[in-house]
Design a protein around this motif. Structure first.
Motif, PDB file in Angstrom:
ATOM      1  N   GLY A  83    -118.464  -4.388   1.603  1.00  0.00           N
ATOM      2  CA  GLY A  83    -118.943  -4.330   2.992  1.00  0.00           C
ATOM      3  C   GLY A  83    -119.767  -3.086   3.267  1.00  0.00           C
ATOM      4  N   GLY A  98    -122.378  -6.606   7.040  1.00  0.00           N
ATOM      5  CA  GLY A  98    -121.701  -5.628   6.185  1.00  0.00           C
ATOM      6  C   GLY A  98    -120.517  -4.987   6.890  1.00  0.00           C
ATOM      7  N   VAL A 117    -117.660  -7.512   6.996  1.00  0.00           N
ATOM      8  CA  VAL A 117    -117.032  -7.621   5.673  1.00  0.00           C
ATOM      9  C   VAL A 117    -116.164  -6.394   5.405  1.00  0.00           C
ATOM     10  CG1 VAL A 117    -117.493  -7.683   3.183  1.00  0.00           C
ATOM     11  CG2 VAL A 117    -118.781  -9.165   4.730  1.00  0.00           C
TER      12      VAL A 117
END
Length: 127
Positions: free
Chosen positions: A51, A70, A73
């Motif tokens: 991430g 990102g 995640v």
């Protein structure tokens, strides 16, 4: 500073008394202990690292949607890493004396019940 032998004996006696007299309290407060799930921690850290990499890539290519993805995640990886581990059953975590005391609770009155009965008898005898 370590405890003296006398203090250690007193502490052990208090612990045994707690397990014998308050088995229900022990079951509610400390009956289940979570074991750390190492697999989840490692997986969560790896997901978080991916991430962060996606977040940095999104900033580098100046695409906000990639940066947001990102971050999501990375956040999911942290949640996986801090998820509670497997629970240990009460029978595995509770000493035998506590299980025996809990089973015997129905057969005999507890210490406080006996003390209350004695107090009531004293009060009835004085009046």
């Amino acid at each position: 500073m370590p405890l003296s032998e006398h203090e250690q004996r007193l502490l052990e006696e208090m612990e045994r008394s707690l397990y014998q007299n308050d088995a229900d309290f022990v079951a509610k407060v400390g009956g289940k202990r979570a074991r750390p799930a190492y697999r989840s921690i490692v997986l969560g850290v790896l997901i978080a690292v991916v991430g962060v990499a996606v977040l940095v890539t999104g900033v580098f290519v100046q695409q906000p949607i990639v940066g947001i993805l990102g971050f999501v995640v990375m956040f999911a990886g942290v949640l996986v890493a801090i998820a509670p581990g497997k629970r240990v059953s009460l029978d595995d975590a509770t000493p035998t004396s506590a299980r025996t005391a809990k089973a015997a609770r129905g057969r005999q009155a507890g210490f406080m019940d006996r003390m209350n009965d004695r107090w009531d008898k004293r009060q009835d005898g004085e009046h």
